[in-house]
Design a protein around this motif. Structure first.
Motif, PDB file in Angstrom:
ATOM      1  N   GLY A  63       0.817  -1.142   0.046  1.00 14.19           N
ATOM      2  CA  GLY A  63      -0.040   0.467   0.400  1.00 14.19           C
ATOM      3  C   GLY A  63       0.836   1.172   0.129  1.00 14.19           C
ATOM      4  O   GLY A  63       2.064   1.546   0.035  1.00 14.19           O
ATOM      5  N   VAL A 107      -3.956 -16.424   1.305  1.00 11.03           N
ATOM      6  CA  VAL A 107      -4.358 -16.829   0.943  1.00 11.03           C
ATOM      7  C   VAL A 107      -4.200 -15.792  -1.036  1.00 11.03           C
ATOM      8  O   VAL A 107      -4.240 -16.679  -2.093  1.00 11.03           O
ATOM      9  N   VAL A 108      -3.284 -15.243  -0.537  1.00 15.17           N
ATOM     10  CA  VAL A 108      -2.586 -13.944  -2.255  1.00 15.17           C
ATOM     11  C   VAL A 108      -1.734 -15.744  -2.953  1.00 15.17           C
ATOM     12  O   VAL A 108      -1.323 -16.224  -3.208  1.00 15.17           O
ATOM     13  N   MET A 126      -3.206 -18.427  -3.947  1.00 22.28           N
ATOM     14  CA  MET A 126      -3.920 -18.387  -5.442  1.00 22.28           C
ATOM     15  C   MET A 126      -2.783 -18.517  -6.722  1.00 22.28           C
ATOM     16  O   MET A 126      -3.515 -19.197  -7.184  1.00 22.28           O
ATOM     17  N   SER A 130      -3.819  -7.636  -5.374  1.00 20.26           N
ATOM     18  CA  SER A 130      -4.995  -8.571  -5.498  1.00 20.26           C
ATOM     19  C   SER A 130      -6.085  -8.378  -5.534  1.00 20.26           C
ATOM     20  O   SER A 130      -6.857  -7.383  -5.057  1.00 20.26           O
ATOM     21  N   GLY A 131      -6.740  -8.700  -5.514  1.00 16.15           N
ATOM     22  CA  GLY A 131      -8.380  -9.792  -5.797  1.00 16.15           C
ATOM     23  C   GLY A 131      -9.177  -8.850  -6.920  1.00 16.15           C
ATOM     24  O   GLY A 131     -10.516  -8.607  -7.120  1.00 16.15           O
ATOM     25  N   GLU A 164      -9.122 -10.182  -9.790  1.00 11.47           N
ATOM     26  CA  GLU A 164      -8.660 -11.236 -10.652  1.00 11.47           C
ATOM     27  C   GLU A 164      -9.730 -11.256 -12.122  1.00 11.47           C
ATOM     28  O   GLU A 164     -11.090 -11.207 -10.964  1.00 11.47           O
ATOM     29  N   ASN A 205      -0.287  -7.872  -1.734  1.00 13.81           N
ATOM     30  CA  ASN A 205      -1.781  -7.941  -1.750  1.00 13.81           C
ATOM     31  C   ASN A 205      -3.035  -8.044  -2.132  1.00 13.81           C
ATOM     32  O   ASN A 205      -3.232  -6.922  -2.373  1.00 13.81           O
ATOM     33  N   ILE A 206      -3.231  -8.647  -1.513  1.00 14.54           N
ATOM     34  CA  ILE A 206      -5.325  -7.340  -1.845  1.00 14.54           C
ATOM     35  C   ILE A 206      -5.687  -6.213  -1.655  1.00 14.54           C
ATOM     36  O   ILE A 206      -5.555  -5.923  -0.329  1.00 14.54           O
ATOM     37  N   PHE A 207      -6.046  -5.566  -2.720  1.00 12.72           N
ATOM     38  CA  PHE A 207      -5.994  -4.317  -2.646  1.00 12.72           C
ATOM     39  C   PHE A 207      -5.362  -2.824  -2.320  1.00 12.72           C
ATOM     40  O   PHE A 207      -5.188  -2.163  -2.101  1.00 12.72           O
ATOM     41  N   ALA A 208      -3.871  -4.141  -2.354  1.00 14.11           N
ATOM     42  CA  ALA A 208      -2.307  -3.139  -1.630  1.00 14.11           C
ATOM     43  C   ALA A 208      -1.637  -3.654  -2.672  1.00 14.11           C
ATOM     44  O   ALA A 208      -1.351  -4.494  -3.666  1.00 14.11           O
ATOM     45  N   SER A 209      -0.711  -2.241  -3.596  1.00 19.21           N
ATOM     46  CA  SER A 209      -0.084  -2.766  -4.609  1.00 19.21           C
ATOM     47  C   SER A 209       1.317  -3.441  -3.082  1.00 19.21           C
ATOM     48  O   SER A 209       1.514  -3.281  -2.290  1.00 19.21           O
ATOM     49  N   LEU A 239     -12.884  -8.603   2.484  1.00 17.75           N
ATOM     50  CA  LEU A 239     -11.221  -9.290   2.923  1.00 17.75           C
ATOM     51  C   LEU A 239     -11.412 -10.631   3.542  1.00 17.75           C
ATOM     52  O   LEU A 239     -11.998 -10.748   4.388  1.00 17.75           O
ATOM     53  N   GLN A 260      -8.635 -10.856   5.109  1.00 17.23           N
ATOM     54  CA  GLN A 260      -8.397 -11.035   6.900  1.00 17.23           C
ATOM     55  C   GLN A 260      -9.609 -10.408   8.067  1.00 17.23           C
ATOM     56  O   GLN A 260      -9.814 -11.457   8.754  1.00 17.23           O
ATOM     57  N   HIS A 298     -12.027  -0.081  -5.184  1.00 17.06           N
ATOM     58  CA  HIS A 298     -11.347  -0.883  -3.560  1.00 17.06           C
ATOM     59  C   HIS A 298     -12.487  -0.467  -1.963  1.00 17.06           C
ATOM     60  O   HIS A 298     -12.021  -0.341  -0.951  1.00 17.06           O
ATOM     61  N   LEU A 356     -12.993  -8.568  -5.810  1.00 19.18           N
ATOM     62  CA  LEU A 356     -13.708 -10.228  -4.810  1.00 19.18           C
ATOM     63  C   LEU A 356     -15.179 -10.275  -5.740  1.00 19.18           C
ATOM     64  O   LEU A 356     -15.064 -10.476  -6.856  1.00 19.18           O
ATOM     65  N   SER A 406     -15.102 -15.192  -5.910  1.00 18.99           N
ATOM     66  CA  SER A 406     -14.247 -14.948  -6.667  1.00 18.99           C
ATOM     67  C   SER A 406     -12.723 -16.248  -7.048  1.00 18.99           C
ATOM     68  O   SER A 406     -12.993 -16.718  -6.551  1.00 18.99           O
ATOM     69  N   MET A 419     -10.109 -16.239  -7.192  1.00 17.92           N
ATOM     70  CA  MET A 419      -9.239 -16.662  -5.547  1.00 17.92           C
ATOM     71  C   MET A 419      -9.430 -17.433  -5.607  1.00 17.92           C
ATOM     72  O   MET A 419      -8.768 -18.406  -5.193  1.00 17.92           O
ATOM     73  N   TYR A 439      -9.102 -20.555  -7.241  1.00 20.62           N
ATOM     74  CA  TYR A 439      -7.652 -21.121  -7.806  1.00 20.62           C
ATOM     75  C   TYR A 439      -7.345 -21.615  -5.898  1.00 20.62           C
ATOM     76  O   TYR A 439      -6.714 -22.192  -6.551  1.00 20.62           O
ATOM     77  N   LEU A 440      -7.247 -21.168  -4.851  1.00 25.15           N
ATOM     78  CA  LEU A 440      -7.251 -21.624  -4.316  1.00 25.15           C
ATOM     79  C   LEU A 440      -7.683 -23.101  -4.022  1.00 25.15           C
ATOM     80  O   LEU A 440      -7.316 -24.435  -4.465  1.00 25.15           O
TER      81      LEU A 440
END
Ligand SMILES: Nc1ncnc2c1ncn2[C@@H]1O[C@H](COP(=O)(O)OP(=O)(O)O)[C@@H](O)[C@H]1O
Ligand SMILES: Nc1ncnc2c1ncn2[C@@H]1O[C@H](COP(=O)(O)OP(=O)(O)O)[C@@H](O)[C@H]1O
Ligand SMILES: [Mg+2]
Ligand SMILES: [Mg+2]
Ligand SMILES: [Mg+2]
Ligand SMILES: [Mg+2]
Lengths: 220, 334, 334, 220
Positions: free
Chosen positions: A87, B11-12, B15, B56-57, B59, B78-82, B199, B201, B221, B302, C268, C270, C273-274
């Motif tokens: 992020g 998950v990431v 995946m 991610s998220g 896809e 990671n999901i929704f994170a650079s 999410l 998490q 997001h 997602l 999803s 994701m 793929y899991l």
């Protein structure tokens, strides 16, 4: 654990204390995760708590058996944050710690009089990386005023100085509530961002609160 | 919200593992960094490297678009994170053929910082020329005049495709950059959200919407949009999205566009075709020609509910680029 | 449940309209019956006609699979309801080239009656030879021994593809039928549902599942499954689905399969793929080779949550058929 | 509207009454739509109410200005049901009405004594189309016993006969509750189908209840 009396009457912070600080911050983030995420979901994408908790958990684990110097310790934190937080906050905190690490090169401890310069190095990193100048409702709005607070308190006793930093940080984080975001995700909200705390500002405030708590407890 | 996952922390990575195993003839994962994915095919010498990425998220974005005529590599966040600089740099090194690499991603502060750090390192440590083109298609995010500050959403599909096609044609980095920028400047998206995603998490919905509410312009997001109101008919929603796009990017009678009706994750194809139906009627009435259409899930959030409409205004060069074939695990165009 | 629709009575017709407008180079709608869709391409003389169909709500099935190497025509029913004989007959007439037509659809009472009526009329009134192959892949629906009474679900994708490829190769009707039957008899599916969909007409969920419940074997129209319980991890669910399939269709070490992990609509990628990741691990461990994999939404139930696993056991003939290229609006394989 | 006295003392049903019956059934289905759908969602796919309501709405509209004979009327119903109901029930009811139409060829009215043969033609159509023999928990379990009831009541007054048909239909529909489904979608439920009414059986019961209500009211 030895602490070196500094000329100003305070005690200097050494690598073991820095490690304690970072580890305590990691624990604190676990508790505050939901709260930060909640804040971020109001004006961002709701992941700041998860991002920070994940990154600092990794920091904590890596520092478990750390045996190098202060600068290396900050560098380690920087690398881990950059790699693990992701992020916006990852590179921002990562750059802050990178710059602080550079500032600490060759130093074995931080005396109360050193804090202003150290925080300034971090703030400067955030300013450049984030292309901010203050007032955009970001973590920089906490980091920047901390430089002045540290400068003003340079001659105070360490615990007093740290208390003043913690208070300033909290105050300035609170002050982001009334700001309109013009950087980061929250900027898309425009006027609607007003009335909410900036999550990065709050996580920064926590960083300095934990600093104060940890070092005031340590060795007292 | 119920999900078919194992440990939410993994998950990431899981995946990616599944994805790479599903398409070994397309994709390989770098040993040096598991979040760095590159084409497993031999690409031509001197080809400009096309690197796309982001959180991610979304896809099939981004990793679904590695392949011929599209991207050469992806850095996965990671999901929704650079993604951090590491996998970006690793991917850059893997796909550079000495002619440079183009970075393409949505205009988000976090991504910019991480990709910039990677670009700096690529330049300093590896002597690789990197150019960046940001996707800024979301009309809802910033008012007219502030085009280059807008978020990047589904329109990225067209921008990535443009760069991918240009690079596949053997054009030099400067040309690939020019075409990608042109594609971006000719592309506008407006979205509508009906329901949140959650999410893994946290399991918590990314935002709240009332039982019968929708939000126009909500970001991929969960970033807030421009207007919240009662759910309207497909026709009314389509008209609204189209109106906002045409207001921002006026189209003359006789002009050509590519159309993308993109599902956000849990919206049925049925609904997407209803949306497309109305868009087509309206464009047809305005005598604007649809050169090619894409309807489906191209860049998701997602299992978010809702969709977006993207128009890319075409000239001959961009029409050619849109028609260029592609062969990726999650997207094939003959 | 919120949906982007207009009048609920017209969703199917409007969807078809949108779909046909999106892909004029692939599809045309018969003037004689709006629920009859056929390829807009010239197919070879003497080619056996491949007709697939069933209720709507399963998009991209069935209409997404009209194209080269796949179906020549589709008869479209209302949501989750068999099409009546009319559009079936109309499609039959349109695609017959004098060499007969094969009907392929899932084994449901309603479909059988309607397709049978159409087949009788095609024979009596049009003198067109029609053969029928029912898809019966759902292991959950009837216990071993009653294979031919089973429901048809996602495995239809493989059966349709087999018939489509066989017909495209120019094989006669009897051969196309033989291969389709063989594909069906080599195919097994097990599904799991996590959340219901809702019909546009009623807006009501098609079934109820508790906050943290899942149902193994639930049908694609909400028909009850074999077991209800707490949602498990992706790995446990994957293991369960695979176990049931392998129990029903044992596979020896060294055998080859095609794998389809099919999303039901709102799950999803994701998660899919899991699921695939675990399936691949398990098959790999048993030394069963995955010849080709498909992961995505192939046969859905509107926005139902959950997924299914399909395995088709391959010999050389079926492997060849799986690899045969296809070019359809919603599915392209090179 | 004229009614013809039949030799058995009842009155004969003519095309206008048949039209009234079908239109009243269409209206009744609009009211019962939710209920039928509810039944179908327990052991099927939850569309029986929608299927029937849609199909019979079309029947009603088409019969608005109907001016042909009885057989043609039943044929029209058959075609519309086949085209508009879909699912299993479309071809089943459609085939029943097709066979009844054939039975009515050349007839101008149905006398009480004709009902058994007429219903038998319909039931026979369903038996063949559905490949059932009775006891499978389908609509056939109502149609089949109605043949006997009509035969037993062939000499009764029309309203009494119709009342008896309506009651038998309702009883037999109720009796599907305890059956285990072995045909149609519900068969996938096996034992679990026991305890629920079959939706097609219930819609058949309604058809005969409406017949009774409409013709008892008509011309009285
Ligand atoms: N350009 C920027 N300069 C300084 N700080 C920023 C900038 N953009 C975002 N931030 C800070 O980052 C925080 C958000 O971090 P996080 O949620 O982890 O990343 P992301 O926005 O990518 O999801 C904001 O609350 C803000 O304090
Ligand atoms: N083989 C069959 N023979 C007779 N009746 C059947 C048969 N299959 C289904 N039915 C009847 O059809 C009814 C279901 O109709 P409907 O819900 O409209 O169709 P579908 O099952 O295709 O959704 C059942 O309740 C049952 O009475
Ligand atoms: Mg955030
Ligand atoms: Mg984020
Ligand atoms: Mg049905
Ligand atoms: Mg039904």
């Amino acid at each position: 654990m030895t602490r070196v009396k500094s000329f100003s009457g305070g005690v200097d912070v050494q690598v073991t204390e820095a490690v304690a600080w970072f580890q305590a911050y990691a624990d604190r983030l676990q508790q505050e995760k939901e709260h930060l995420t909640e804040l971020d979901s109001r004006i961002g994408d709701g992941d700041h708590g998860a991002n920070m908790a994940r990154g600092w958990k990794a920091v904590k684990e890596e520092l478990e058996s750390f045996d190098q110097g202060l600068s290396e310790c900050f560098m380690q934190v920087s690398k881990t944050l950059i790699a693990k937080v992701g992020g916006a906050s990852g590179p921002l905190y990562g750059t802050a710690f990178l710059r602080m690490s550079m500032k600490l090169k060759g130093e074995a401890s931080v005396s109360p009089g050193d804090w202003a310069e150290l925080i300034q190095a971090g703030a400067e990193g955030i300013r450049q990386r984030g292309k901010v100048s203050g007032g955009e409702k970001t973590m920089y709005d906490v980091w920047a005023p901390l430089v002045d607070a540290a400068r003003d308190g340079a001659d105070l006793e360490e615990t007093v100085l740290l208390r003043s930093l913690a208070e300033t940080a909290r105050e300035k984080a609170e002050a982001t509530r009334e700001m309109k975001a013009t950087k980061g995700r929250a900027s898309y909200l425009g006027e609607r961002s007003i009335g909410h705390l900036d999550p990065g500002a709050v996580s920064t405030a926590l960083l300095f609160e934990v600093l104060c708590d940890t070092l005031s407890r340590e060795g007292m | 919200m119920k999900k078919l996952i194992n440990n939410p922390q993994h998950v990431v990575d899981e995946m990616i593992e599944g994805y790479v195993k599903a398409y070994p003839e397309y994709i390989k994962q770098r040993n040096e960094n598991k979040r760095s994915l590159v084409t497993s095919r031999q690409t031509p010498d001197n080809k400009v490297g096309v690197l796309i990425g982001g959180g991610s998220g979304h896809e099939p974005a981004f990793m679904g678009y590695i392949g011929d005529g599209f991207a050469d590599g992806v850095a996965v966040g990671n999901i929704f994170a650079s993604p951090p600089p590491d996998p970006i740099l690793e991917t850059t090194k893997a796909i550079d053929k000495g002619t440079g690499v183009i970075y393409l991603y949505g205009n988000y502060a976090g991504d910019i910082m991480n990709f910039d750090m990677a670009a700096e390192l690529a330049d300093l440590e590896e002597d690789i020329r990197v150019e960046t083109v940001l996707v800024t298609d979301d009309v809802a995010s910033v008012a007219k005049g502030g085009e280059d500050q807008r978020r990047g959403i589904a329109g990225g599909f067209f921008v990535f495709k443009a760069a991918g096609a240009a690079a596949a044609k053997g054009l030099p980095l400067s040309e690939v950059v020019r075409i990608a920028k042109k594609a971006n400047s000719h592309t506008r998206t407006m979205g509508v959200a009906l329901s949140p995603c959650s999410l893994p998490q946290t399991g918590e919905p990314s935002f709240e919407l009332g039982e019968s509410e929708m939000e126009i312009g909500l970001g991929i997001h969960g970033e807030p949009g421009v207007e919240r109101g009662k759910v309207q008919t497909a026709n009314d929603v389509a008209d609204r999205l189209l109106k906002d796009i045409l207001h921002d990017m006026p189209l003359e009678q006789g002009e050509r566009v590519a159309v993308l009706v993109n599902g956000l994750g849990s919206t049925s194809r049925m609904e997407l075709y209803l949306m497309f139906r109305r868009i087509e009627q309206q464009l047809n009435q305005k005598q604007i020609t649809i050169h090619r259409s894409y309807v489906g899930d191209y860049i998701t959030s997602l299992e978010m509910g809702g969709c977006s409409l993207t128009l890319m205004k075409l000239d001959d060069e961009l029409a050619d680029i849109v028609d260029y074939p592609a062969d990726c695990p999650m997207f094939v165009q003959k």
